[in-house]
Enzyme design. Structure first.
Site, short mmCIF file in Angstrom:
data_model
loop_
_atom_site.label_atom_id
_atom_site.label_comp_id
_atom_site.label_asym_id
_atom_site.label_seq_id
_atom_site.Cartn_x
_atom_site.Cartn_y
_atom_site.Cartn_z
CG HIS A 1 -1.87 1.17 1.13
ND1 HIS A 1 -3.33 0.99 0.64
CD2 HIS A 1 -1.86 2.38 1.75
CE1 HIS A 1 -3.77 2.15 0.97
NE2 HIS A 1 -2.71 3.15 1.34
CB CYS A 2 2.04 3.45 -2.58
SG CYS A 2 3.14 4.71 -2.76
#
Ligand SMILES: [Zn+2]
Ligand SMILES: [Zn+2]
Length: 615
Positions: free
Chosen positions: A442-443
């Protein structure tokens, strides 16, 4: 709710334990009885199949015989998960819904009480009743809920039990689940349609009242998150806050309830703003900070004064964030910083550098072209669905029944947050609160998951952005050379004295160039090797990942992996187009490998389905 711990016994022999003979910490006697001489109850409990047959063939009445407390052999087979023996006993006439034991339970309820999903599936398939009330007024779903056997709860609902079925005293399964100190049964019941705000007709408690009275913090979070009302009053005219105030740990409970029900209590009422305004605030903040710093460093005052003002600005920002932004909102800060950096760097280029680099120069046109690719990738990395695993009620019920019947209904194969079967290479993202196909990470910089569908865009973004930044840095060089007459990079004081704000923007660009390039190199190396970031970081979780030989079972060589990333045909290489949302085992995957690639895959096809799932 009174205690309903199992109290089932067979006093025909003092040696017979009142619990399953295996997997119970309550059994002191670890001596296994002789399988050739033991009595029939012990033979059933320990699963001595031949001995059971021998004794039942000699006395067929044993299958229906009522032992002490009306317990039958099928009860003992059920609680000990002896499927073969249960099958045999039923074939010999054992009553499937025989009622016995202190709690007046059927064999199915004994199995449910002890969390025996496999036996539950078996007995239900033979028509065992699930809606019958036992001696405590509870049906199967209430027993499973109160004892935290979430998978049995889900299975019973999938097979047709009413999720809001009331027990003899008007309690729902959700109310019973509040005794379990983890979120699973509460969450599963809510996701399967439980009525959150149902009130016990007797004392007018809701599930939240029960959760608060049991100090069940996890369940309180899940309930309020799902929309449980905190202002419903019980028959004593108490809402959950009144309830919490009376509790032993009232301070913690009240703080938890306040946190969950209001955005932030620290802020005075006149300063309270709604969520969307807060979100706008946190997005705006980096824009203001970056330009304010630029303004301050350009002030024509002694540098100590500038330092003091900058420190004051830092303190102000910290205080502002602590008061107005909770953890969830602060998680939005990276994407805001990224966008503000992009905005001001381009503004700086246009305002300061463009007069020296000129519009029709190689530098400016190059920057424009790569900006197009960078921004397009960035937009898609933010907006595109990364590959969330979705389901609908019918499909969900079918999946639950199928997994339960295949003895694969567990956390390894099923996500209890999303209620979906976990595909191979997927993972549940805590930020998105969803399972993502071919999960990478997850960025926070794009505030989205990097998964099956977004990996190409994210890679494009971190590939093209450093190129844009290099054009920017070249623009800075041209600016310093022409505007400031700086010809040597060592003349730092000349650079600072010329235009400190440009140095500030250049510093931001250099920082981003460095870390984005490093990230890009790492990610592309992983992709060419056929791994996701998640697989490399959590390789110990996945049985199919063997780091000893450095090979991924999903790699077809770096050229094919690159073509798959680009999802475009290049020369004779065509993309494989695997649908990672619907591949559940290595065998599934192996079957889908195109013939032309079969020899180059590193995977072995002899993995059993059970061993090839991820966690
Ligand atoms: Zn999930
Ligand atoms: Zn995510």
């Amino acid at each position: 709710m009174n205690s309903t711990e199992p109290n089932i016994s067979n006093s025909s022999s003092n040696k017979v334990p009142p619990y399953p003979v295996e997997g119970s910490t309550l059994i002191n006697n670890t001596t296994i009885p002789d399988r050739h001489t033991t009595d029939v109850v012990t033979a059933v409990q320990y699963g001595f199949y031949e001995r059971v047959i021998e004794l039942v063939e000699a006395d067929p009445q044993l299958t229906t015989k009522l032992l002490d407390d009306n317990i039958t052999l099928l009860h003992w087979a059920a609680i000990n998960n002896r499927i073969e023996i249960a099958k045999y006993l039923i074939s010999k006439g054992a009553k499937i819904d025989a009622i016995g034991g202190a709690l007046h339970s059927t064999p199915l309820y004994w199995a449910i009480r002890d969390g025996k999903l496999e036996m539950t599936v078996f007995l239900v398939s033979y028509g065992a009743q699930t809606s019958f009330f036992d001696g405590e007024g509870a049906a199967g779903i209430h027993i499973a809920s109160m004892l935290g056997h979430s998978y049995i709860v889900a299975y019973l609902i999938a097979k047709g039990d009413d999720v809001n079925f009331l027990d003899k005293f008007g309690l729902t399964p959700l109310m019973h689940a509040q005794r379990v100190m983890n979120r699973d049964p509460t969450q599963i019941l809510i996701r399967l349609g439980a009525d959150i705000n149902h009130q016990n007709p007797d004392n007018k408690y809701t599930a939240l009242h029960y959760a608060v009275s049991n100090n069940n913090y996890d369940a309180i979070r899940v309930l309020i998150d799902a929309g449980a009302k905190t202002n419903i009053r019980n028959s004593d005219n108490e809402d959950v806050f009144d309830f919490a105030a009376k509790a032993k740990n009232s301070r913690y409970l009240l703080r938890l309830l306040s946190e969950l029900t209001s955005s932030n209590k620290v802020v005075p009422r006149w300063l309270e703003v709604n969520r969307s305004t807060q979100l706008f605030g946190i997005k705006l903040l980096p824009y203001i900070i970056i330009i304010l710093v630029a303004f301050i460093v350009d002030l024509e005052v002694w540098f100590i004064y500038k330092g003091v003002v900058l420190f004051g600005l830092y303190v102000l920002i910290r205080g502002y964030m602590m008061i107005f932004f909770d953890d969830k909102l602060q998680g939005k800060a990276p994407i805001a910083i990224a966008q503000a950096s992009i905005f001001w760097l381009y503004a700086c280029y246009i305002y300061y550098f463009l007069p020296y680099t000129h519009v029709m120069s190689f530098n400016c046109i190059g920057l424009l072209i790569f900006t197009y690719f960078s921004w397009k990738s960035y937009y898609l990395a933010i907006k595109v669905d990364p590959g969330y695993i979705v389901t609908n009620t019918d499909q969900l019920h079918r999946t639950i029944i199928q997994l339960a019947e295949q003895n694969m209904f567990d956390s390894e194969h099923f996500c209890t947050w999303c209620l979906v079967r976990r595909p191979l290479r997927s993972k549940h993202c805590r930020e998105c609160r969803k399972c993502v196909a071919k999960f990478d990470h997850h960025c926070p910089w794009v505030d989205n998951c990097v998964g099956d569908k977004t990996l190409p865009y994210f890679t494009g973004f971190i590939f093209f952005t450093p190129i844009c930044l290099l054009f920017f840095l070249y623009g800075a060089l041209v600016y310093y050379r022409n505007h400031c007459n700086v010809t040597s990079i060592g003349l730092l004081s000349a650079i600072i004295n010329c235009k400190a704000s440009v140095l500030w923007f250049t510093g931001i660009a250099m920082l981003h160039t460095f870390w984005i390039s490093a990230l890009c190199a790492t990610l592309i190396t992983q992709i060419l090797g056929g791994f996701t970031t998640n697989e490399l970081f959590n390789f110990w979780r996945y049985k199919y990942i063997r780091l000893d030989d450095g090979l991924s079972p999903f790699s077809f060589g770096w050229k094919q992996n690159l073509v798959d990333l680009l999802n475009r045909r290049i020369l004779w290489y065509a993309p494989t187009n695997f649908d990672w949302a619907h591949i559940y085992t290595l065998d599934d995957f192996n079957e889908l490998i195109p013939t032309r690639l079969r020899r180059s895959t590193k995977s072995s096809s002899n993995n059993s389905p059970k061993n090839s799932f991820n966690v």
